[in-house]
Design a protein around this motif. Structure first.
Motif: not given
Length: 149
Positions: A77-88
């Motif tokens: 859950t944490v990883r998905d939230h972060i990666r949804a906003l991550a700098d590609p």
């Protein structure tokens, strides 16, 4: 002598269910935050992203506790939230890796977490984390690390 009535402490509904995710957040906050700061663009607020992730975790805590590894569910859950906003651009060097190897690379080789810390954080067996990290220290895996920073 009269007996005293038995009083049970009263708690607000839902308070007990939120103690678990709060403890988990407190336990791993620094690692979650460093991971968020590594991947989020400079304008993103890592703390707000973690707050949103843990709001989701708190809302689904009963299901998370029923899972074989609550820590793994929380990590996803944490990883998905972060990666949804991550700098590609920050994930580009690891784009050809599956998520578990990306985690191993970022958490161990970039953020310098130990195998046991990664296992606790991600809810993965330490031997599995070790195997993922070891596979990244091959010549091909070493090139991936060199591209990151």
């Amino acid at each position: 002598m009269p007996t005293r009535p038995h009083h049970r402490p009263t708690t607000r509904p839902g308070l007990r269910a939120r103690i678990g995710p709060t403890a988990l957040y407190d336990l791993h906050r620094d690692h979650y935050l460093r991971y968020a700061e590594l991947l989020l663009p400079a304008t993103a607020d890592a703390r707000l992203t973690l707050d949103a992730a843990f709001a989701t975790i708190a809302d689904t805590w009963a299901q998370i506790l029923a899972a074989p590894s609550p820590a793994a569910c929380a990590w996803h859950t944490v990883r998905d939230h972060i990666r949804a906003l991550a700098d590609p651009h920050r994930l580009r060097p690891t784009a050809d890796l599956d998520p578990k190897h990306q985690d191993a690379l970022l958490l161990h080789l970039v953020l310098a977490l130990t195998i046991d810390e990664i296992a606790d954080l991600t809810g993965t067996e330490a031997a599995t984390v070790h195997a993922h990290v070891r596979s990244l220290t091959t010549p091909v895996g070493s090139r991936q690390v060199g591209l990151l920073y």
